[in-house]
Design a protein around this motif. Structure first.
Motif, PDB file in Angstrom:
ATOM      1  N   ASP A 141      -4.968  -2.610   7.456  1.00 37.07           N
ATOM      2  CA  ASP A 141      -4.263  -1.423   7.943  1.00 37.07           C
ATOM      3  C   ASP A 141      -3.068  -1.078   7.054  1.00 37.07           C
ATOM      4  OD1 ASP A 141      -5.980  -0.982  10.077  1.00 37.07           O
ATOM      5  OD2 ASP A 141      -4.826  -2.252  11.443  1.00 37.07           O
ATOM      6  N   GLU A 142      -2.360  -2.098   6.604  1.00 35.66           N
ATOM      7  CA  GLU A 142      -1.199  -1.851   5.752  1.00 35.66           C
ATOM      8  C   GLU A 142      -1.624  -1.306   4.394  1.00 35.66           C
ATOM      9  OE1 GLU A 142       2.074  -5.133   7.179  1.00 35.66           O
ATOM     10  OE2 GLU A 142       0.194  -5.886   6.337  1.00 35.66           O
ATOM     11  N   HIS A 143      -2.735  -1.820   3.852  1.00 35.95           N
ATOM     12  CA  HIS A 143      -3.234  -1.291   2.575  1.00 35.95           C
ATOM     13  C   HIS A 143      -3.678   0.159   2.733  1.00 35.95           C
ATOM     14  CE1 HIS A 143      -3.016  -4.739  -0.051  1.00 35.95           C
ATOM     15  NE2 HIS A 143      -3.587  -5.505   0.851  1.00 35.95           N
ATOM     16  N   SER A 151     -11.034   3.099   1.618  1.00 34.56           N
ATOM     17  CA  SER A 151     -11.785   2.894   2.850  1.00 34.56           C
ATOM     18  C   SER A 151     -11.303   1.619   3.537  1.00 34.56           C
ATOM     19  CB  SER A 151     -13.276   2.775   2.552  1.00 34.56           C
ATOM     20  OG  SER A 151     -13.547   1.546   1.883  1.00 34.56           O
ATOM     21  N   ARG A 152     -11.668   1.436   4.800  1.00 39.38           N
ATOM     22  CA  ARG A 152     -11.301   0.208   5.495  1.00 39.38           C
ATOM     23  C   ARG A 152     -11.942  -1.000   4.818  1.00 39.38           C
ATOM     24  NH1 ARG A 152      -8.934  -1.837   9.710  1.00 39.38           N
ATOM     25  NH2 ARG A 152      -8.218   0.225  10.331  1.00 39.38           N
ATOM     26  N   GLY A 153     -13.206  -0.844   4.419  1.00 39.71           N
ATOM     27  CA  GLY A 153     -13.883  -1.954   3.767  1.00 39.71           C
ATOM     28  C   GLY A 153     -13.198  -2.367   2.481  1.00 39.71           C
ATOM     29  N   ASP A 154     -12.835  -1.404   1.645  1.00 39.29           N
ATOM     30  CA  ASP A 154     -12.135  -1.713   0.404  1.00 39.29           C
ATOM     31  C   ASP A 154     -10.783  -2.356   0.686  1.00 39.29           C
ATOM     32  OD1 ASP A 154     -14.184  -0.725  -1.180  1.00 39.29           O
ATOM     33  OD2 ASP A 154     -13.316   1.282  -1.333  1.00 39.29           O
ATOM     34  N   SER A 155     -10.098  -1.874   1.709  1.00 37.65           N
ATOM     35  CA  SER A 155      -8.787  -2.425   2.063  1.00 37.65           C
ATOM     36  C   SER A 155      -8.908  -3.871   2.532  1.00 37.65           C
ATOM     37  CB  SER A 155      -8.140  -1.565   3.151  1.00 37.65           C
ATOM     38  OG  SER A 155      -7.943  -0.242   2.694  1.00 37.65           O
ATOM     39  N   MET A 156      -9.960  -4.165   3.270  1.00 35.36           N
ATOM     40  CA  MET A 156     -10.190  -5.540   3.718  1.00 35.36           C
ATOM     41  C   MET A 156     -10.483  -6.455   2.534  1.00 35.36           C
ATOM     42  SD  MET A 156     -12.435  -4.864   7.184  1.00 35.36           S
ATOM     43  CE  MET A 156     -12.559  -6.634   7.557  1.00 35.36           C
ATOM     44  N   LEU A 157     -11.267  -5.962   1.562  1.00 31.90           N
ATOM     45  CA  LEU A 157     -11.606  -6.777   0.401  1.00 31.90           C
ATOM     46  C   LEU A 157     -10.387  -6.995  -0.488  1.00 31.90           C
ATOM     47  CD1 LEU A 157     -15.112  -5.282  -0.429  1.00 31.90           C
ATOM     48  CD2 LEU A 157     -14.605  -7.515   0.583  1.00 31.90           C
ATOM     49  N   ARG A 158      -9.514  -5.996  -0.557  1.00 34.39           N
ATOM     50  CA  ARG A 158      -8.265  -6.174  -1.309  1.00 34.39           C
ATOM     51  C   ARG A 158      -7.417  -7.261  -0.658  1.00 34.39           C
ATOM     52  NH1 ARG A 158      -5.252  -7.449  -4.967  1.00 34.39           N
ATOM     53  NH2 ARG A 158      -3.162  -6.583  -5.132  1.00 34.39           N
ATOM     54  N   ALA A 159      -7.292  -7.213   0.663  1.00 37.07           N
ATOM     55  CA  ALA A 159      -6.516  -8.225   1.377  1.00 37.07           C
ATOM     56  C   ALA A 159      -7.125  -9.610   1.187  1.00 37.07           C
ATOM     57  CB  ALA A 159      -6.447  -7.868   2.864  1.00 37.07           C
ATOM     58  N   LEU A 160      -8.451  -9.688   1.191  1.00 39.17           N
ATOM     59  CA  LEU A 160      -9.126 -10.969   1.007  1.00 39.17           C
ATOM     60  C   LEU A 160      -8.860 -11.541  -0.376  1.00 39.17           C
ATOM     61  CD1 LEU A 160     -11.141 -13.126   2.021  1.00 39.17           C
ATOM     62  CD2 LEU A 160     -12.976 -11.687   1.090  1.00 39.17           C
ATOM     63  N   GLY A 161      -8.908 -10.681  -1.412  1.00 40.86           N
ATOM     64  CA  GLY A 161      -8.654 -11.151  -2.768  1.00 40.86           C
ATOM     65  C   GLY A 161      -7.277 -11.756  -2.913  1.00 40.86           C
TER      66      GLY A 161
END
Length: 251
Positions: A141-143, A151-161
């Motif tokens: 959400d912050e990203h 997208s939400r998916g891309d933001s989640m993957l950024r956070a995961l990295g």
């Protein structure tokens, strides 16, 4: 997508074309999901390694040349690729790989906003920015709030990295690459390669500056994307896909 300890893969290994995707600092192989799916739809088998120090991979030497050497097994047994794409640090690593690419295969190399030159002052600032990213541990959400185009998916993957990368990796990347100077690697592009350099808008966080790109280099094309930020694979996939050579339709 299926994942090994060191890479992610999409598509069929028997596909007629292959693509190698190399991620940037504090990212991971999964961060290529959106682009990989587009490539698979065009008939590619897609391979995305995790760089040393990322996705929990351990390392002690984080020179760009060492990161590139670590990827040599992906070219074992004369394995070749139709397209190689590197983003940010991954673009610098890709440049370090150019001399080792099979000479029997014509390959398109796409460099997405690679930081070719960084002064000592800016290097310290960038290191502190990445260290803060790790310390803050932003969620999806912050990203998304910071980057509305993601997208939400891309933001989640950024956070995961970011979650899977430790402070010592960021410190090592910037300490072991002194001076940070890689533009010279563009001056002699082998005849079997075509290189497309896609620069993001400096006003939107782009880190590849036109003044650092050598001019009049054979087989090198450069494009600047106004209004597009550093994370081009999240904001403008078409800019990357337009550089991917695809078979022409038969009439």
């Amino acid at each position: 997508m299926y994942k090994s300890i060191s890479a992610s893969y999409w598509g069929s290994p028997t596909a007629s074309r292959r693509a190698l995707l190399i991620h940037g600092l504090t990212m991971s192989s999964q961060s290529w999901e959106g682009l990989a799916q587009l490539l698979v739809a065009e008939g590619f088998f897609v391979v995305a390694p995790n760089l040393l120090g990322h996705a929990w991979r351990r390392g002690t030497d984080y020179r760009a040349s060492t990161l590139a050497e670590d990827l040599r097994p992906y070219f074992a047994m004369d394995t070749s690729y139709d397209v190689i794409i590197g983003h940010s640090l991954g673009g610098v690593v890709t440049l370090s790989l150019l001399p080792f690419l099979p000479k029997t295969k014509e390959t398109t190399v796409i460099l997405v906003d690679p930081p070719l030159e960084i002064s000592a002052e800016k290097r310290e600032k960038r290191k502190q920015w990445f260290l803060k990213e790790i310390a803050d541990g932003k969620n999806a959400d912050e990203h998304m709030a910071e980057h509305p185009a993601w997208s939400r998916g891309d933001s989640m993957l950024r956070a995961l990295g970011v979650f899977m990368c430790e402070r010592t990796v960021v410190e090592g990347i910037y300490e072991h690459n002194r001076p940070w100077s890689f533009s010279g690697l563009l001056k002699n592009i082998p005849p079997h390669l075509k290189v497309a350099l896609l620069a993001s808008d400096p006003e939107h966080g782009g880190v590849c500056h036109l003044e650092h790109i050598p001019r009049d280099v054979a087989r090198l094309t450069t494009k600047l994307f106004t209004g597009i930020g550093h994370w081009m694979q999240y904001e403008c996939l078409d800019a990357i896909m337009d550089e991917v050579p695809l078979p022409r339709a038969k009439f």
